[in-house]
Design a protein around this motif. Structure first.
Motif, mmCIF file in Angstrom:
data_model
loop_
_atom_site.group_PDB
_atom_site.id
_atom_site.type_symbol
_atom_site.label_atom_id
_atom_site.label_comp_id
_atom_site.label_asym_id
_atom_site.label_seq_id
_atom_site.Cartn_x
_atom_site.Cartn_y
_atom_site.Cartn_z
ATOM 1 N N VAL A 1 0.835 -1.200 0.000
ATOM 2 C CA VAL A 1 0.000 0.000 0.000
ATOM 3 C C VAL A 1 0.872 1.252 0.000
ATOM 4 C CG1 VAL A 1 -1.695 1.332 1.296
ATOM 5 C CG2 VAL A 1 -1.947 -1.147 1.105
ATOM 6 N N SER A 2 1.925 1.236 0.820
ATOM 7 C CA SER A 2 2.822 2.394 0.879
ATOM 8 C C SER A 2 3.485 2.649 -0.468
ATOM 9 C CB SER A 2 3.897 2.169 1.954
ATOM 10 O OG SER A 2 4.835 3.220 1.956
ATOM 11 N N THR A 3 3.951 1.573 -1.111
ATOM 12 C CA THR A 3 4.585 1.715 -2.429
ATOM 13 C C THR A 3 3.588 2.271 -3.440
ATOM 14 O OG1 THR A 3 6.089 -0.124 -1.968
ATOM 15 C CG2 THR A 3 5.794 0.502 -4.274
ATOM 16 N N GLY A 4 2.357 1.731 -3.418
ATOM 17 C CA GLY A 4 1.340 2.216 -4.342
ATOM 18 C C GLY A 4 0.977 3.668 -4.094
ATOM 19 N N TYR A 5 0.912 4.046 -2.830
ATOM 20 C CA TYR A 5 0.582 5.429 -2.476
ATOM 21 C C TYR A 5 1.648 6.392 -2.984
ATOM 22 C CZ TYR A 5 -0.191 9.514 0.554
ATOM 23 O OH TYR A 5 -0.384 10.776 1.032
ATOM 24 N N GLN A 6 2.909 6.057 -2.731
ATOM 25 C CA GLN A 6 3.994 6.921 -3.190
ATOM 26 C C GLN A 6 4.033 6.997 -4.709
ATOM 27 O OE1 GLN A 6 5.697 8.784 -1.122
ATOM 28 N NE2 GLN A 6 4.670 7.858 0.645
ATOM 29 N N ARG A 7 3.746 5.880 -5.367
ATOM 30 C CA ARG A 7 3.742 5.882 -6.830
ATOM 31 C C ARG A 7 2.588 6.739 -7.358
ATOM 32 N NH1 ARG A 7 5.509 2.233 -10.815
ATOM 33 N NH2 ARG A 7 5.260 3.268 -12.814
ATOM 34 N N LEU A 8 1.431 6.634 -6.715
ATOM 35 C CA LEU A 8 0.280 7.411 -7.162
ATOM 36 C C LEU A 8 0.540 8.906 -7.054
ATOM 37 C CD1 LEU A 8 -2.626 7.339 -8.179
ATOM 38 C CD2 LEU A 8 -3.396 7.114 -5.816
ATOM 39 N N LEU A 9 1.276 9.319 -6.032
ATOM 40 C CA LEU A 9 1.568 10.741 -5.860
ATOM 41 C C LEU A 9 2.378 11.308 -7.022
ATOM 42 C CD1 LEU A 9 2.468 10.894 -2.049
ATOM 43 C CD2 LEU A 9 0.350 11.654 -3.148
ATOM 44 N N THR A 10 3.174 10.459 -7.682
ATOM 45 C CA THR A 10 4.014 10.939 -8.787
ATOM 46 C C THR A 10 3.198 11.310 -10.018
ATOM 47 O OG1 THR A 10 4.426 8.740 -9.750
ATOM 48 C CG2 THR A 10 5.901 9.461 -7.974
#
Length: 472
Positions: free
Chosen positions: A23-32
Motif C-alpha cells: 500500500v505504501s509503495t502504491g501510495y507513493q507511486r500514485l503521488l508521482t
C-alpha cells in the motif's frame, strides 16, 4: 485487501507488514502522477485529466481506510474536479471514450466524489440532477436508454447507488441494467460495446463492465441473482496468474468480490476437498467457517503422464457450493510456437540488433519499429523489450527519447525494458534505437520482446529471442 483481512480477523503481523508495504509503495507511486496545477494525468504531466483525477480520488479514499493518507492530496483532487465542472453540472471528457460524452464522465466523477465524502456538496447535487434527468433518456440525447452501452449505464448505476441507493430513479436504472445482461450458463455478464475510460474493449471491457454492474447491484441491494451470476463470470475470467488481464479489470473485479464477502451469508458447513492428479498424487483441503472465503492453491509439478494426457479429479465431501479454476502452464521451443500465436492484430513490433557477435565492453545498437495496424488511437501502449543476460542498458539513450517526446516513459526491470507510449496513433509508426554494453563473455538468448495495448493485452505481438555471443 488489507482492509479485508483486518475486518475478517485474518491479519497476522507478517501479512499486515507485507500488505502495508505494498500500500505504501502504491501510495507513493500514485503521488508521482499528480500534475502541476492540480489533478492527475497518465504520466504526471500537464494537463491533468478528469477521469484519472477521479480515479486517483477513489484510490486515496480506499487507501485511507488502512493507511495514513495526506488529506490535502485528496482535497486538492476534489477541488480540481469541482473547478472542471460545467455550468450545467456535468463534467466533459475529451481524451477518453467512456460514456460518449458528458453522462459517462459525470457519472464516474460523481461516484468518486460520493465515495470520498463529497456527496452533500451542491456540486454533486447539481450533477445528480443531470444524471437523473438523462439516465434513461434515448441515447441520441446523450443518455443511456435503449441501445446504449452497458458500460455507461453501469457507471450511472454506481453514481446513483453511491448517492441514494434507495431512490426510485436508482432502482429504475438498476432494472434497466439488469435487462441488458447476457446469460451464459450459470454466469451472467454485460458486454462492453464502446471502450472503457482507458479504452478496454472485448473481454477486458466486459470484465470491467460486469464488475461495475455487480458492485452497483450490491450497493443498491438489487437483483441478487444477477450478482451471483456476475461473480461466477468474474471468477471464470481470472487468468492463470490470479489476475484479470488488465489493472483496471483486476481492481474492479476484486472490488466486487470483496464487497460480496461483506454481504454474503454464512458458509453451509465444513467440507473436505480432495484434488488428485492421475489418481496418484492427492492434496486434501479442509474448508470451514474460517477458511471458506480464502483462495486455496493446489499445485502439481510432478506426476505427469508421459503420454501428455493428464486427468485432474476433484472430490467434495460436505456442504457448500465451491467454485474452482484449473490452469496449466507449459513451455515450447521458440521454433515450435505457431506463428499465429505470436502475431496480434492490433500492433506490430520488429526488433533488430546491429550485430549478435561481439566482445566484452563492446556496444550493440538495438533498432525497434512499432506500428498500429488498425485505425484509431491506443491511449497507452506498452513495448516490452528483452535484455540479454550480462548486458547493461545505456539508459541515456532512452532518457533522450523521453526528452524528445518520442516515448512517454520507460522503466528498467531486471531483464526487460518497459517503454510507455501515450496516444499511439494509426499512421504514425515509431522507430527508435538504444544501446546495450556487453559485460561478460557468454552465449545466450535475449528474452522475447512484445507490444500491446495496455488495456487490451489479449492481443499481443511477440518477437522471438535472438541469440548473442560475447567473447573475451
Amino acid at each position: 485487501m488489507l482492509d479485508y483481512v483486518q475486518s475478517t480477523g485474518q491479519a497476522n503481523p507478517e501479512l499486515q507488514m507485507q500488505a502495508e508495504k505494498y500500500v505504501s509503495t502504491g501510495y507513493q507511486r500514485l503521488l508521482t502522477f499528480e500534475a502541476p496545477g492540480g489533478g492527475f494525468s497518465l504520466m504526471g504531466n500537464p494537463p491533468a485529466e478528469v477521469f484519472l483525477t477521479a480515479y486517483g480520488l477513489m484510490q486515496f479514499h480506499d487507501m485511507a481506510q488502512v493507511y495514513p493518507v495526506d488529506e490535502a492530496v485528496a482535497e486538492r483532487a476534489a477541488r480540481w474536479l469541482f473547478q472542471q465542472q460545467q455550468a450545467d453540472g456535468t463534467w466533459q471528457t475529451y481524451d477518453y471514450r467512456a460514456g460518449q460524452g458528458a453522462l459517462g464522465a459525470t457519472a464516474y466523477v460523481v461516484w468518486a466524489l460520493a465515495e470520498a465524502g463529497y456527496a452533500d456538496t451542491p456540486q454533486v447535487g447539481q450533477a445528480i440532477s443531470y444524471i437523473r434527468e438523462f439516465a434513461l433518456s434515448p441515447s441520441a440525447q446523450g443518455g443511456t436508454g435503449e441501445g446504449a452501452d452497458p458500460y455507461s449505464l453501469a457507471l450511472v448505476a454506481n453514481a446513483l447507488a453511491a448517492y441514494a441507493p434507495d431512490d426510485a430513479m436508482t432502482q429504475a436504472v438498476m432494472n434497466r441494467l439488469y435487462e441488458m445482461r447476457v446469460q451464459d450458463g450459470d454466469a451472467i455478464y454485460w458486454p462492453a460495446g464502446e471502450g472503457s475510460f482507458m479504452g478496454a474493449t472485448g473481454e477486458s471491457g466486459s470484465l470491467e463492465t460486469t464488475a461495475l454492474a455487480a458492485y452497483a447491484f450490491m450497493r443498491a441491494k438489487a437483483h441478487p441473482e444477477a450478482v451471483s451470476g456476475a461473480l461466477s463470470y468474474l471468477i471464470q475470467g481470472k487468468d492463470a496468474w490470479g489476475t484479470w488481464g488488465t489493472t483496471q479489470a483486476t481492481i474492479l473485479s476484486l472490488k466486487a468480490l470483496l464487497l460480496a464477502t461483506e454481504t454474503a451469508g454464512q458458509a453451509e458447513g465444513p467440507a473436505t476437498l480432495r484434488v488428485s492428479l492421475n489418481r496418484e498424487l492427492t492434496r486434501e483441503i479442509v474448508i470451514d467457517q474460517t477458511t471458506a472465503d480464502v483462495v486455496h492453491l493446489v499445485t502439481f509439478d510432478r506426476g505427469f503422464s508421459p503420454s501428455g494426457e493428464n486427468r485432474v479429479q476433484i472430490e467434495l465431501q460436505g456442504g457448500g457450493n465451491l467454485m474452482y479454476q484449473v490452469a496449466t502452464r507449459y513451455y515450447l521451443p521458440w521454433d515450435a510456437v505457431p506463428a499465429a500465436e505470436m502475431v496480434g492484430d492490433v500492433m506490430t513490433i520488429d526488433v533488430d540488433y546491429d550485430r549478435t557477435r561481439l566482445s566484452v565492453n563492446d556496444e550493440v545498437t538495438v533498432d525497434v519499429a512499432v506500428r498500429l495496424n488498425k485505425e484509431g488511437v491506443v491511449k497507452l501502449a506498452l513495448i516490452d523489450l528483452g535484455v540479454p543476460p550480462g548486458f547493461t542498458v545505456l539508459s541515456e539513450d532512452l532518457s533522450r527519447l523521453v526528452e524528445q517526446g518520442a516515448i512517454a516513459r520507460y522503466e528498467l526491470a531486471g531483464r526487460q525494458i518497459i517503454v510507455y507510449l501515450e496516444d499511439f496513433a494509426y499512421g504514425t509508426p515509431l522507430r527508435f534505437s538504444y544501446r546495450l554494453r556487453a559485460r561478460f563473455p557468454l552465449r545466450a538468448q535475449t528474452p522475447s520482446s512484445s507490444a500491446y495495448d495496455y488495456y487490451n493485452p489479449a492481443d499481443t505481438t511477440v518477437r522471438a529471442p535472438l541469440e548473442v555471443t560475447v567473447s573475451e
